[in-house]
Write a protein that holds these residues in place. Sequence first.
Motif, PDB file in Angstrom:
ATOM      1  N   SER A   6     -14.371  20.653 -10.990  1.00  0.00           N
ATOM      2  CA  SER A   6     -13.690  19.542 -11.543  1.00  0.00           C
ATOM      3  C   SER A   6     -12.732  18.739 -10.542  1.00  0.00           C
ATOM      4  O   SER A   6     -12.276  19.610  -9.743  1.00  0.00           O
ATOM      5  CB  SER A   6     -13.036  19.621 -12.908  1.00  0.00           C
ATOM      6  N   THR A   7     -12.646  17.587 -10.290  1.00  0.00           N
ATOM      7  CA  THR A   7     -11.913  16.942  -9.310  1.00  0.00           C
ATOM      8  C   THR A   7     -10.885  15.737  -9.755  1.00  0.00           C
ATOM      9  O   THR A   7     -11.533  15.039 -10.676  1.00  0.00           O
ATOM     10  CB  THR A   7     -12.755  16.420  -8.038  1.00  0.00           C
ATOM     11  N   ALA A   8      -9.896  15.920  -9.399  1.00  0.00           N
ATOM     12  CA  ALA A   8      -8.728  14.863 -10.044  1.00  0.00           C
ATOM     13  C   ALA A   8      -8.451  14.069  -8.638  1.00  0.00           C
ATOM     14  O   ALA A   8      -8.220  14.370  -7.632  1.00  0.00           O
ATOM     15  CB  ALA A   8      -7.335  15.153 -10.559  1.00  0.00           C
ATOM     16  N   THR A   9      -8.477  12.769  -9.160  1.00  0.00           N
ATOM     17  CA  THR A   9      -7.998  11.810  -7.853  1.00  0.00           C
ATOM     18  C   THR A   9      -6.746  11.028  -8.076  1.00  0.00           C
ATOM     19  O   THR A   9      -6.526  10.715  -9.235  1.00  0.00           O
ATOM     20  CB  THR A   9      -9.206  10.898  -7.580  1.00  0.00           C
ATOM     21  N   THR A  10      -6.039  10.943  -7.067  1.00  0.00           N
ATOM     22  CA  THR A  10      -4.697  10.172  -7.203  1.00  0.00           C
ATOM     23  C   THR A  10      -4.163   9.756  -5.977  1.00  0.00           C
ATOM     24  O   THR A  10      -4.499  10.048  -4.777  1.00  0.00           O
ATOM     25  CB  THR A  10      -3.640  11.113  -7.746  1.00  0.00           C
ATOM     26  N   THR A  11      -3.590   8.245  -6.092  1.00  0.00           N
ATOM     27  CA  THR A  11      -2.951   7.661  -5.010  1.00  0.00           C
ATOM     28  C   THR A  11      -1.586   8.155  -4.763  1.00  0.00           C
ATOM     29  O   THR A  11      -0.771   7.806  -5.609  1.00  0.00           O
ATOM     30  CB  THR A  11      -3.040   6.196  -5.162  1.00  0.00           C
ATOM     31  N   ILE A  12      -1.331   8.502  -3.739  1.00  0.00           N
ATOM     32  CA  ILE A  12       0.146   9.045  -3.207  1.00  0.00           C
ATOM     33  C   ILE A  12       0.613   8.572  -2.431  1.00  0.00           C
ATOM     34  O   ILE A  12       0.187   7.614  -1.540  1.00  0.00           O
ATOM     35  CB  ILE A  12      -0.002  10.531  -2.966  1.00  0.00           C
ATOM     36  N   THR A  13       1.986   8.558  -2.284  1.00  0.00           N
ATOM     37  CA  THR A  13       2.991   8.073  -1.132  1.00  0.00           C
ATOM     38  C   THR A  13       3.534   9.577  -0.623  1.00  0.00           C
ATOM     39  O   THR A  13       3.638  10.332  -1.226  1.00  0.00           O
ATOM     40  CB  THR A  13       4.072   7.430  -1.463  1.00  0.00           C
ATOM     41  N   THR A  14       4.171   9.386   0.481  1.00  0.00           N
ATOM     42  CA  THR A  14       4.880  10.539   1.029  1.00  0.00           C
ATOM     43  C   THR A  14       6.087  10.985   0.180  1.00  0.00           C
ATOM     44  O   THR A  14       6.119  12.219  -0.265  1.00  0.00           O
ATOM     45  CB  THR A  14       5.736  10.018   2.300  1.00  0.00           C
ATOM     46  N   ASN A  15       6.860  10.358  -0.675  1.00  0.00           N
ATOM     47  CA  ASN A  15       7.874  10.441  -1.442  1.00  0.00           C
ATOM     48  C   ASN A  15       7.316  11.028  -3.019  1.00  0.00           C
ATOM     49  O   ASN A  15       7.899  11.638  -3.419  1.00  0.00           O
ATOM     50  CB  ASN A  15       8.613   9.431  -1.719  1.00  0.00           C
ATOM     51  N   LYS A  34       1.138  16.620 -11.372  1.00  0.00           N
ATOM     52  CA  LYS A  34       0.406  16.134 -12.609  1.00  0.00           C
ATOM     53  C   LYS A  34      -1.099  16.034 -12.401  1.00  0.00           C
ATOM     54  O   LYS A  34      -1.876  16.243 -13.327  1.00  0.00           O
ATOM     55  CB  LYS A  34       0.636  14.671 -12.421  1.00  0.00           C
ATOM     56  N   CYS A  35      -1.584  16.290 -11.088  1.00  0.00           N
ATOM     57  CA  CYS A  35      -3.126  16.663 -11.053  1.00  0.00           C
ATOM     58  C   CYS A  35      -3.318  17.824 -11.551  1.00  0.00           C
ATOM     59  O   CYS A  35      -4.493  18.264 -11.962  1.00  0.00           O
ATOM     60  CB  CYS A  35      -3.422  16.353  -9.543  1.00  0.00           C
ATOM     61  N   ASN A  36      -2.631  18.797 -11.119  1.00  0.00           N
ATOM     62  CA  ASN A  36      -2.739  20.157 -11.837  1.00  0.00           C
ATOM     63  C   ASN A  36      -2.580  20.369 -13.290  1.00  0.00           C
ATOM     64  O   ASN A  36      -3.733  21.117 -13.731  1.00  0.00           O
ATOM     65  CB  ASN A  36      -1.773  21.124 -11.046  1.00  0.00           C
ATOM     66  N   ASP A  37      -1.886  19.687 -13.754  1.00  0.00           N
ATOM     67  CA  ASP A  37      -1.711  19.717 -15.301  1.00  0.00           C
ATOM     68  C   ASP A  37      -3.261  18.864 -15.850  1.00  0.00           C
ATOM     69  O   ASP A  37      -3.649  19.665 -16.742  1.00  0.00           O
ATOM     70  CB  ASP A  37      -0.784  18.769 -15.657  1.00  0.00           C
ATOM     71  N   ILE A  38      -3.772  18.071 -15.382  1.00  0.00           N
ATOM     72  CA  ILE A  38      -5.163  17.441 -15.711  1.00  0.00           C
ATOM     73  C   ILE A  38      -5.873  18.486 -15.368  1.00  0.00           C
ATOM     74  O   ILE A  38      -6.924  18.685 -16.413  1.00  0.00           O
ATOM     75  CB  ILE A  38      -5.177  15.928 -14.941  1.00  0.00           C
ATOM     76  N   LEU A  39      -6.308  18.894 -14.209  1.00  0.00           N
ATOM     77  CA  LEU A  39      -7.332  19.904 -13.991  1.00  0.00           C
ATOM     78  C   LEU A  39      -7.368  21.190 -14.805  1.00  0.00           C
ATOM     79  O   LEU A  39      -8.164  21.668 -15.360  1.00  0.00           O
ATOM     80  CB  LEU A  39      -7.128  20.404 -12.214  1.00  0.00           C
ATOM     81  N   ARG A  40      -6.010  21.794 -14.982  1.00  0.00           N
ATOM     82  CA  ARG A  40      -6.041  22.872 -15.753  1.00  0.00           C
ATOM     83  C   ARG A  40      -6.179  22.586 -17.364  1.00  0.00           C
ATOM     84  O   ARG A  40      -6.790  23.441 -17.956  1.00  0.00           O
ATOM     85  CB  ARG A  40      -4.657  23.557 -15.816  1.00  0.00           C
ATOM     86  N   THR A  41      -6.041  21.346 -17.973  1.00  0.00           N
ATOM     87  CA  THR A  41      -6.340  20.976 -19.001  1.00  0.00           C
ATOM     88  C   THR A  41      -7.855  20.904 -19.227  1.00  0.00           C
ATOM     89  O   THR A  41      -8.581  21.528 -20.311  1.00  0.00           O
ATOM     90  CB  THR A  41      -5.823  19.792 -19.427  1.00  0.00           C
ATOM     91  N   MET A  42      -8.491  20.353 -18.362  1.00  0.00           N
ATOM     92  CA  MET A  42      -9.979  20.099 -18.495  1.00  0.00           C
ATOM     93  C   MET A  42     -10.653  21.256 -18.306  1.00  0.00           C
ATOM     94  O   MET A  42     -11.516  21.763 -18.926  1.00  0.00           O
ATOM     95  CB  MET A  42     -10.091  19.577 -17.049  1.00  0.00           C
ATOM     96  N   LEU A  90       2.312  23.494  -1.765  1.00  0.00           N
ATOM     97  CA  LEU A  90       2.244  22.869  -3.142  1.00  0.00           C
ATOM     98  C   LEU A  90       0.747  23.190  -3.712  1.00  0.00           C
ATOM     99  O   LEU A  90       0.705  23.722  -4.951  1.00  0.00           O
ATOM    100  CB  LEU A  90       2.248  21.286  -3.311  1.00  0.00           C
ATOM    101  N   LEU A  91      -0.241  23.225  -3.049  1.00  0.00           N
ATOM    102  CA  LEU A  91      -1.545  23.533  -3.387  1.00  0.00           C
ATOM    103  C   LEU A  91      -1.703  25.056  -3.866  1.00  0.00           C
ATOM    104  O   LEU A  91      -2.386  25.780  -4.558  1.00  0.00           O
ATOM    105  CB  LEU A  91      -2.576  23.106  -2.323  1.00  0.00           C
ATOM    106  N   HIS A  92      -1.086  25.803  -2.762  1.00  0.00           N
ATOM    107  CA  HIS A  92      -0.934  27.412  -2.870  1.00  0.00           C
ATOM    108  C   HIS A  92      -0.302  27.604  -4.356  1.00  0.00           C
ATOM    109  O   HIS A  92      -0.828  28.558  -4.763  1.00  0.00           O
ATOM    110  CB  HIS A  92      -0.493  27.958  -1.480  1.00  0.00           C
TER     111      HIS A  92
END
Length: 241
Positions: A1-10, A18-26, A74-76
């Motif tokens: 499963s893949t989550a997509t999001t538009t990010i900025t440096t900040n 938030k992507c992790n929360d979505i992915l783990r719920t799925m 962060l991903l690790h």
Amino acid sequence: STATTTITTNSLADKIDKCNDILRTMEKSLIGAGYEVQTVRIATNPFGEWLTTTSTTSNNNKVVVDRLTKLNELLHGHDINFCSLGPSTNPHHTTEICPLVISMHPGRFSCSANIDAGDIDAASAAAKCMQQISTLSNEDVPNNKKNPDLTTDGNDSNAAASHVEGGLGNFRFCAASCVETVPFFPGAKAPSSDPNRDSFRFAIGLENGGFARHLLKEASTIRNIKHMFDTKMREELLPIQ
């Protein structure tokens, strides 16, 4: 499963969380329904919007490595091992930044080059990038001691190059003319601009090779294939939807 999001440096840390929360719920829901979840992944908007700077090449590369290292951490921390940084929309970024993205240990990152019809400069840059990636070695891998995937002294040189040696890096780079949102790696991307900056999208990829072979056998004739796939695939996929 893949989550997509538009990010900025900040917003990097907040959006990854938030992507992790979505992915783990799925993941929890799919496993609870009896499915196997092989990977969870994240895709961002084009990296030129948040990863690079307008400064000189040498300083820009340092900034890029620092930001990629932060993203790696962060991903690790969330045990997410696949992240597409979207496409390059600038031929200079394609030849200078894309090989750097692909070189980062341990090989979490994918990226792509956007090529519109008739864009010879973009196509030439993509070809040059593929050639560069095919020759990457340990000397090209940033050896950042903050990298959480290296040993404690940051000098695990043998492990550092294993994801790029022999041209393996080109499995994480592609050239494509992309629509707004793409869930397919290595060309996955989120929209480059989003009126609702907190919105997220997700996609579920399915491995249907074995099932497809079964349906082909069951169809018996070429004439029956369309009806067989349409009927049987719907029965399997609609419950997931």
